[in-house]
Design a protein around this motif. Sequence first.
Motif, mmCIF file in Angstrom:
data_model
loop_
_atom_site.group_PDB
_atom_site.id
_atom_site.type_symbol
_atom_site.label_atom_id
_atom_site.label_comp_id
_atom_site.label_asym_id
_atom_site.label_seq_id
_atom_site.Cartn_x
_atom_site.Cartn_y
_atom_site.Cartn_z
ATOM 1 N N ALA A 227 15.914 29.804 30.337
ATOM 2 C CA ALA A 227 14.303 29.596 30.334
ATOM 3 C C ALA A 227 13.696 28.510 29.561
ATOM 4 O O ALA A 227 12.682 28.130 29.686
ATOM 5 C CB ALA A 227 13.979 30.902 29.333
ATOM 6 N N TRP A 228 14.678 27.762 28.819
ATOM 7 C CA TRP A 228 14.394 26.542 28.168
ATOM 8 C C TRP A 228 14.226 25.325 28.836
ATOM 9 O O TRP A 228 13.672 24.119 28.547
ATOM 10 C CB TRP A 228 14.919 26.333 26.731
ATOM 11 C CG TRP A 228 14.689 27.331 25.922
ATOM 12 C CD1 TRP A 228 15.594 28.551 25.761
ATOM 13 C CD2 TRP A 228 13.623 27.625 24.768
ATOM 14 N NE1 TRP A 228 15.099 29.510 24.752
ATOM 15 C CE2 TRP A 228 13.829 28.714 24.079
ATOM 16 C CE3 TRP A 228 12.786 26.812 24.476
ATOM 17 C CZ2 TRP A 228 13.021 29.218 23.057
ATOM 18 C CZ3 TRP A 228 11.950 26.934 23.538
ATOM 19 C CH2 TRP A 228 12.202 28.302 22.820
ATOM 20 N N LEU A 229 14.659 25.345 30.004
ATOM 21 C CA LEU A 229 14.693 24.248 31.156
ATOM 22 C C LEU A 229 13.601 24.143 31.995
ATOM 23 O O LEU A 229 13.040 25.300 32.397
ATOM 24 C CB LEU A 229 16.007 24.192 31.975
ATOM 25 C CG LEU A 229 17.416 24.444 31.163
ATOM 26 C CD1 LEU A 229 18.451 24.665 32.203
ATOM 27 C CD2 LEU A 229 17.671 23.101 30.388
ATOM 28 N N VAL A 230 13.210 23.123 32.352
ATOM 29 C CA VAL A 230 11.968 22.635 33.071
ATOM 30 C C VAL A 230 12.678 22.777 34.527
ATOM 31 O O VAL A 230 13.336 21.672 34.818
ATOM 32 C CB VAL A 230 11.275 21.557 32.832
ATOM 33 C CG1 VAL A 230 9.885 21.222 33.698
ATOM 34 C CG2 VAL A 230 10.622 21.795 31.316
ATOM 35 N N HIS A 231 12.260 23.411 35.452
ATOM 36 C CA HIS A 231 12.973 23.668 36.798
ATOM 37 C C HIS A 231 12.157 22.810 37.872
ATOM 38 O O HIS A 231 12.498 22.893 39.022
ATOM 39 C CB HIS A 231 13.145 25.248 37.254
ATOM 40 C CG HIS A 231 13.697 25.899 36.158
ATOM 41 N ND1 HIS A 231 13.406 26.419 35.176
ATOM 42 C CD2 HIS A 231 15.323 26.193 35.785
ATOM 43 C CE1 HIS A 231 14.330 27.102 34.266
ATOM 44 N NE2 HIS A 231 15.463 26.793 35.156
ATOM 45 N N SER A 232 11.083 22.466 37.512
ATOM 46 C CA SER A 232 10.161 21.853 38.630
ATOM 47 C C SER A 232 9.191 20.929 37.952
ATOM 48 O O SER A 232 8.811 20.871 36.845
ATOM 49 C CB SER A 232 9.497 22.815 39.604
ATOM 50 O OG SER A 232 8.382 23.542 38.852
#
Length: 385
Positions: free
Chosen positions: A255-260
């Motif tokens: 959830a802490w990763l920026v996926h786009s």
Amino acid sequence: MADTSGSATTKRMGFVMPEKMQLHLSMLALQFGYAGFHVVSRAALNMGISKIVFPVYRNILALLLLLPFAYFLEKKDRPPLTWNFVIQFFLLAVVGITANQGFYLLGLDNTSPTFASAIQNSVPAITFLMAAVLRIETVRINRKDGISKVCGTLLCVAGASVITLYKGPTIYSPNPPLQRTSSVLLALGDANGKNWTLGCIFLIGHCLSWAGWLVLQAPVLKKYPARLSVTSYQCFFGVIQFLIIAAFCERDPQAWLVHSGGELFSVFYAGIVASGIAFAVQIWCIDKGGPVFVAVYQPVQTLVVALMASLALGEEFYLGGIIGAVLIITGLYFVLWGKNEEQKFAKAAAAAIQSPVDNCNTRPTSHIKSSLAQPLLGSSTDQNA
């Protein structure tokens, strides 16, 4: 070309632009910036960004942007930091950052950007009501300004109630072929499975938190008159509070990763544009045009949000939301008109007291003072939208 004493002017791109025009253009740009924040935030939620991670990143960016300006520009105005101030800043962050932004995202996730923006128009009226209950604001129901403020508050409450309790039939729905023209727009479209009533309740909690923050902030700023520093401290404590909540509610590392790129743009827009730049522009507009001038532009944001959300998110308009928005905007103008008339009464009273007819040497100060001057500063403050 010499500047006249009647109005300050500034040269822009080879020609002289009156300061009044600069104010109007700045306020229009500000409303577009805030409107974009509503739409961008909803798009980020639809893309799956965490409702806890989003405000953490937003407030970190806002803090990084505001901190240098607060440190260098307010060296002379900033009193020494004491534990008493630390506690006050922490509590202000609970109300104005954590509860405010948390309720906003929960409400936006279940409603739409248009109605989130519409219900925010009730904040000045709710602020007035809270100030009256706490005896910060004096209500004179035997005068037209007092009657106007009371009627405006009731209209705002009625409008918020209509939006919450009555959704009504669809008044406008975007053309379906328009939504199919782009897979990006389709991905950003209205989320399914909303709980409209619950979302409106969350948005009312957002407005109550915002209004409470405005009322509680006024006495703190009198003791600590360094607005950028106060805002920076609140952003810092807001980050800490959201991180504590995340430790219990958001344990998924993904959830802490920026996926786009869309999520990254949303975070930067919220932190840089809606919190940092918008706050600086609004401070300048308040200083030059006054809080009432700034507040009357708030309904423009609702119209811009409706157009943006319709084009970008394929948002539908419902009868209950439109009726509620009209009631809230009407109530807002009643409250603002009442505040303006109250200021006229105060000036007239001060002029009468200081008239040459009175041969006293003392110059008593008028106690009829607009106690909501400071709260109205934040009717669109940025970081808390």
